[in-house]
Design an enzyme around this catalytic site. Structure first.
Site, PDB file in Angstrom:
ATOM      1  N   TRP A  79      -3.592  -0.403  -1.172  1.00  0.00           N
ATOM      2  CA  TRP A  79      -3.747  -1.662  -0.456  1.00  0.00           C
ATOM      3  C   TRP A  79      -2.624  -2.650  -0.807  1.00  0.00           C
ATOM      4  O   TRP A  79      -1.467  -2.296  -0.785  1.00  0.00           O
ATOM      5  CB  TRP A  79      -5.138  -2.252  -0.697  1.00  0.00           C
ATOM      6  CG  TRP A  79      -6.264  -1.418  -0.161  1.00  0.00           C
ATOM      7  CD1 TRP A  79      -7.126  -0.639  -0.865  1.00  0.00           C
ATOM      8  CD2 TRP A  79      -6.646  -1.245   1.219  1.00  0.00           C
ATOM      9  NE1 TRP A  79      -8.029  -0.004  -0.038  1.00  0.00           N
ATOM     10  CE2 TRP A  79      -7.765  -0.368   1.252  1.00  0.00           C
ATOM     11  CE3 TRP A  79      -6.176  -1.759   2.427  1.00  0.00           C
ATOM     12  CZ2 TRP A  79      -8.401   0.013   2.441  1.00  0.00           C
ATOM     13  CZ3 TRP A  79      -6.814  -1.380   3.612  1.00  0.00           C
ATOM     14  CH2 TRP A  79      -7.904  -0.512   3.610  1.00  0.00           C
ATOM     15  N   SER A  80      -2.975  -3.883  -1.164  1.00  0.00           N
ATOM     16  CA  SER A  80      -1.948  -4.923  -1.309  1.00  0.00           C
ATOM     17  C   SER A  80      -1.104  -4.807  -2.559  1.00  0.00           C
ATOM     18  O   SER A  80      -0.136  -5.566  -2.718  1.00  0.00           O
ATOM     19  CB  SER A  80      -2.598  -6.309  -1.265  1.00  0.00           C
ATOM     20  OG  SER A  80      -3.004  -6.606   0.054  1.00  0.00           O
ATOM     21  N   THR A  81      -1.407  -3.887  -3.447  1.00  0.00           N
ATOM     22  CA  THR A  81      -0.474  -3.617  -4.541  1.00  0.00           C
ATOM     23  C   THR A  81       0.865  -3.160  -3.968  1.00  0.00           C
ATOM     24  O   THR A  81       1.901  -3.259  -4.624  1.00  0.00           O
ATOM     25  CB  THR A  81      -1.076  -2.565  -5.495  1.00  0.00           C
ATOM     26  OG1 THR A  81      -2.319  -3.082  -5.999  1.00  0.00           O
ATOM     27  CG2 THR A  81      -0.176  -2.267  -6.671  1.00  0.00           C
TER      28      THR A  81
END
Length: 396
Positions: A79-81
């Site tokens: 995801w947003s990592t």
């Protein structure tokens, strides 16, 4: 503990494999406790100090049926990592004098000037201050997979708030906005640029999207337990239109992220796939002040600029999920008083929806990557991640 050591802990759903320097035994303990006490299904954690790997652990299961063990080379959607590596692409171009963060976005992407956005700066994209947290018109998941359509709609829309005045988390749009600038300057989408400039030369097992040949080693994401759905609903119950657009247009979750369509697309804010080892290495570039694995990726000055704070505020999209104000640098979040990335307030990193995390602390030389497949209800600061981060700093 040697690199070949395998640890079996009573109460753990599956053996924990890998190596952990004795000095960082607390990290191993926190990792196994995540399985025992915090509902972990499958996961991996890696920690480097001054570029040396001191923790590299994995365990559990790659699927909900617990039929596939999590292996050393299991990859998973983080995801947003993913946003940290995408920010790195922009900083590489700026370091080479090809991109000016203080220039209008329209200088590189002329169509972006529509609806009064001619004064929106590149730094506003990196710091979630462009006012484009989500699209105004309905945007389906299939449309999200269309790069040209999604970027054209972003270029044509009016901002939700005055750009530059405060942050509003650009959950999905961040990758298209920063990514299109990267493409306009370099000629490559961010996934290809990252592969050419960083992951290829350094041998880092991380991709934006998932190559078809890697599907067999990808872990399946699993929704948060039903008992946590109420907490998850609270995170997403933001009344502001800018927040609704950011978090629900389109709505994505574990079921969507496990599909071939999601994995094949280029969604640089949310569909990076990699190992914990890979995440630690990518954030290790920042922790190493621009150098990792014997290669210099950024100049020290450029690496320092990543954490140049753009002003603290209560974020317009996810502010209700945090006590007090938060601050974003040029692409990554500062640890701040929340200690999201450890006790150093100037450490920085990025969390992924449901739990994953990349962390960089140049003062200690620490980088951390944590990846998992059983999603928790939070956008950031999952208790499993927090336990690992706390354990790292206790060991220093």
């Amino acid at each position: 503990m040697s690199a070949q050591e395998t640890q079996q802990t009573p109460g753990t759903p599956a053996p924990v494999h890998g190596h952990c320097d004795q000095r960082f035994a607390a990290v191993r303990e926190a990792f196994t406790e995540n399985f025992r006490e915090r509902g972990e299904l499958g996961a991996a954690v890696a920690v480097t100090v001054a570029g040396e790997t001191v923790v590299d652990l994995w365990g559990g299961w790659a699927d909900a049926a617990r039929a596939r063990p999590w292996e050393r080379d299991t990859v998973v959607n983080v995801w947003s990592t993913t946003k940290g590596p995408v920010a790195l692409c922009a900083h590489i171009l700026a370091d080479r004098g090809l991109l000016d963060f203080d220039a209008p976005v329209a200088a590189y992407w002329p169509e972006f000037a529509a609806e009064g956005k001619d004064k929106v700066l590149v730094r506003h994209l990196l710091s979630h201050r462009a006012g484009l947290s989500g699209l105004r018109e309905p945007h389906t998941l299939q449309e999200l997979y269309d790069w040209e359509l999604t970027t054209a709609r972003l270029a044509a829309m009016a901002p939700w708030w005055e750009p530059g005045t405060r942050s509003g988390y650009h959950a999905l749009t961040y990758g298209f906005l920063v990514g299109e600038v990267v493409r306009r300057v370099s000629g490559l989408l961010p996934g290809a640029f990252l592969a050419r400039e960083v992951t290829g030369p350094l041998g880092i097992d991380f991709t934006v999207g998932l190559p078809a040949g890697d599907a067999g080693r990808a872990a399946d994401l699993v929704h948060a337990p039903a008992a946590s759905r109420g907490e998850q609903a609270a995170v997403f119950s933001q009344p502001a239109p800018a927040a609704v657009a950011a978090l629900t247009n389109p709505m994505v979750g574990a079921a969507q992220a496990n599909t071939p369509g999601w994995r094949a697309a280029e969604i640089p804010a949310a569909n990076g796939h990699g190992t914990a080892r890979a995440v630690a290495a990518l954030y290790g570039v920042f922790a190493g002040r621009g150098a990792y694995g014997g290669r210099r990726i950024l100049s020290p000055r450029a690496a320092e600029r990543v954490r140049e704070g753009q002003g603290s505020c209560r974020d317009l999209v996810i502010g209700a999920g945090f006590e007090g104000e938060t601050e974003i640098g040029l692409g990554l979040w500062l640890s701040g008083p929340q200690r999201s990335y450890g006790p150093n307030p100037r450490a920085f990193g990025h969390d992924g929806f449901g739990g994953s995390c990349g962390l960089a602390d140049p003062e200690t030389g620490v980088s951390l990557g944590y990846v998992m497949n059983r999603m928790g209800p939070r956008i950031a600061d999952d208790p499993r991640k927090t336990a690992l981060v706390d354990a790292v700093y206790r060991a220093l």
